[in-house]
Design an enzyme around this catalytic site. Structure first.
Site, PDB file in Angstrom:
ATOM      1  N   ARG A  50      29.794  67.119 111.476  1.00  0.00           N
ATOM      2  CA  ARG A  50      29.166  66.969 112.801  1.00  0.00           C
ATOM      3  C   ARG A  50      28.206  68.131 113.052  1.00  0.00           C
ATOM      4  NH1 ARG A  50      31.561  69.078 116.868  1.00  0.00           N
ATOM      5  NH2 ARG A  50      33.646  68.329 116.376  1.00  0.00           N
ATOM      6  N   TYR A 102      11.301  52.775 128.638  1.00  0.00           N
ATOM      7  CA  TYR A 102      12.235  51.910 127.916  1.00  0.00           C
ATOM      8  C   TYR A 102      13.488  51.626 128.777  1.00  0.00           C
ATOM      9  CZ  TYR A 102      15.534  50.392 124.349  1.00  0.00           C
ATOM     10  OH  TYR A 102      16.461  49.692 123.645  1.00  0.00           O
ATOM     11  N   ASP A 174       8.418  60.106 124.367  1.00  0.00           N
ATOM     12  CA  ASP A 174       9.004  59.100 123.481  1.00  0.00           C
ATOM     13  C   ASP A 174       7.854  58.550 122.627  1.00  0.00           C
ATOM     14  OD1 ASP A 174       9.884  56.686 122.338  1.00  0.00           O
ATOM     15  OD2 ASP A 174      11.320  56.314 123.957  1.00  0.00           O
ATOM     16  N   LYS A 199      12.996  51.776 114.792  1.00  0.00           N
ATOM     17  CA  LYS A 199      11.780  50.970 114.809  1.00  0.00           C
ATOM     18  C   LYS A 199      10.888  51.323 113.613  1.00  0.00           C
ATOM     19  CE  LYS A 199      13.791  49.821 118.656  1.00  0.00           C
ATOM     20  NZ  LYS A 199      13.461  50.393 119.954  1.00  0.00           N
TER      21      LYS A 199
END
Ligand SMILES: *Cc1c(COP(=O)(O)O)cnc(C)c1O
Length: 395
Positions: A50, A102, A174, A199
């Site tokens: 992590r 978004y 973004d 994407k």
């Protein structure tokens, strides 16, 4: 990474071109969750995945280089990257955010952070006066998405970043629609770049991932702390998939953008299509700003049919694009914002933003654009035939 090489070349020839130990021409996938410590007084570079993982490091270093930042972070999804970045804020801070952001980001700001005492104002980011007026003494972040979804509105990154600096705020961008291949917000004054790597960056509809990049040493430290604290890291195998997708980013985006322009031009000339939104058209609002801050128009366009009945006929008939949410893949993806990405938005808000029942969004993939056009021709002819039929019936 050799900065003298072009972006296209640096996608392939960077520090992770081959593995230093074995010469393997693919970054090794390090699945280990934990790492043996030979000496607890001198722990190794890695202790627990992590906190740090070699495969994730390779991706984070690669994206940092491509965005022109000093440090990158990989998360379990675009929303994990965005949400973790919002954890930089504290109670009583305020965010000025684009109203056509978004849907997931809208939800995070509106329904989650609000409960933690983080306030927001939604603005039309393309209107600098409106942005300036919304800034309050406790505003900490100006949050941009450009081009925006689904109408491809253009925000001036440099102007908003300047406004942010003058008011002691950070600018988050973004950059999902453009990727660093076409737009590098850090070079325009932004402080933090965010991505849904699901994407274009990964590009193959086979991984959900998020990225964040900054060039501030202090912000890097804080994000690194938050990434480890919040824990929504990207797994090693998914990091490898994103690294693999990145290698072809430039050529995928070039081809898809070229095809998008062709398809947009075709749709623009079609009598059944009421409107086409594509930043590559010189008549698109903000086209000159987009041309200044980006090196391409991208592969996403939207277009408007008359109503839901027409969308229904059209989508029944066409065969090539996948009819789905998401974008930025090798296959073209057609989506219906009113019933998909913006279904949760009240109808009045949706219509106010121009997201009518006839609006479709298309993310152009790698098919031959002439095949896509032929498919659309069939779909639009069917829409017309159905209209003629119903006008005959109503006589
Ligand atoms: C998809 C998307 C997101 C969210 O990313 P996930 O990977 O789905 O969590 C954020 N911003 C934009 C612009 C997107 O298209």
């Amino acid at each position: 990474m050799t900065e003298s090489h072009s972006f296209q070349t640096r996608l392939l020839h960077n520090n992770h071109k081959f593995d230093s130990q074995t010469g393997a021409v693919s970054v090794p996938i390090q699945q280990a969750s934990t790492f043996h410590q030979a000496d607890f007084d001198n722990p190794g570079v890695y202790d627990y995945s992590r906190s740090g993982n070699p495969t994730r490091d390779a991706l984070e270093e690669t994206i940092a280089g491509l965005e022109g930042g000093s440090r990158g972070f990989a998360f379990a999804s675009g929303m994990a990257a965005i949400s973790t970045s919002f954890m930089l804020l504290s109670k009583e801070d305020h965010v000025v955010i684009s109203e056509d952001v978004y849907g997931g980001t809208f939800r995070m700001i509106h329904d989650v952070l609000y409960r933690f005492g983080i306030d927001h104002t939604f603005v039309n980011m393309t209107d600098l006066h409106e942005v300036a007026t919304a800034i309050q003494p406790n505003t900490k972040v100006l949050y941009i998405e450009t081009p925006s979804n689904p109408l491809l509105n253009i925000t001036d990154i440099q102007a908003v970043s300047k406004l942010a600096k003058a008011n002691g705020c950070l600018t988050f961008v973004d950059n999902t629609f453009m990727t660093p291949a076409l737009q590098r917000p850090l070079e325009l004054g932004a402080d933090l770049v965010l991505h849904s790597a699901t994407k274009f960056i990964a590009g193959h509809s086979d991984v959900v991932a998020g990225l964040a990049v900054t060039n501030h040493p202090e912000l890097s430290e804080q994000l690194s702390f938050l990434q480890n604290s919040f824990g929504s890291i990207l797994g090693a195998h998914d990091c490898w998939l994103v690294l693999r997708g990145l290698k072809t980013l430039d050529c995928r985006l070039k081809q898809s953008s070229e095809s998008a322009y062709k398809v947009a031009t075709y749709l623009h000339g079609h009598p059944q299509v009421e409107e086409v939104y594509y930043p590559g058209f010189s008549t698109h609002p903000g086209a000159s700003t987009h041309a200044y801050q980006s090196s391409g128009s991208g592969a996403v366009l939207s277009f408007r049919l008359k109503d839901e009945a027409e969308v229904r006929s059209f989508s029944q008939k066409i065969e090539l694009p996948v009819f789905a949410v998401s974008l930025g893949a090798v296959e073209s993806i057609l989506s219906y914002p009113a019933k998909m990405s913006h279904a949760a938005m009240p109808e009045k808000e949706r219509l106010k933003r121009g997201i009518t029942d006839g609006l479709l969004r298309l993310s152009v993939g790698l098919e031959n654009p002439d095949d896509l056009i032929k498919d659309f021709e069939t779909g639009l002819a069917y829409v017309k035939a159905r209209n003629n039929l119903s006008s005959v019936q109503s006589v």
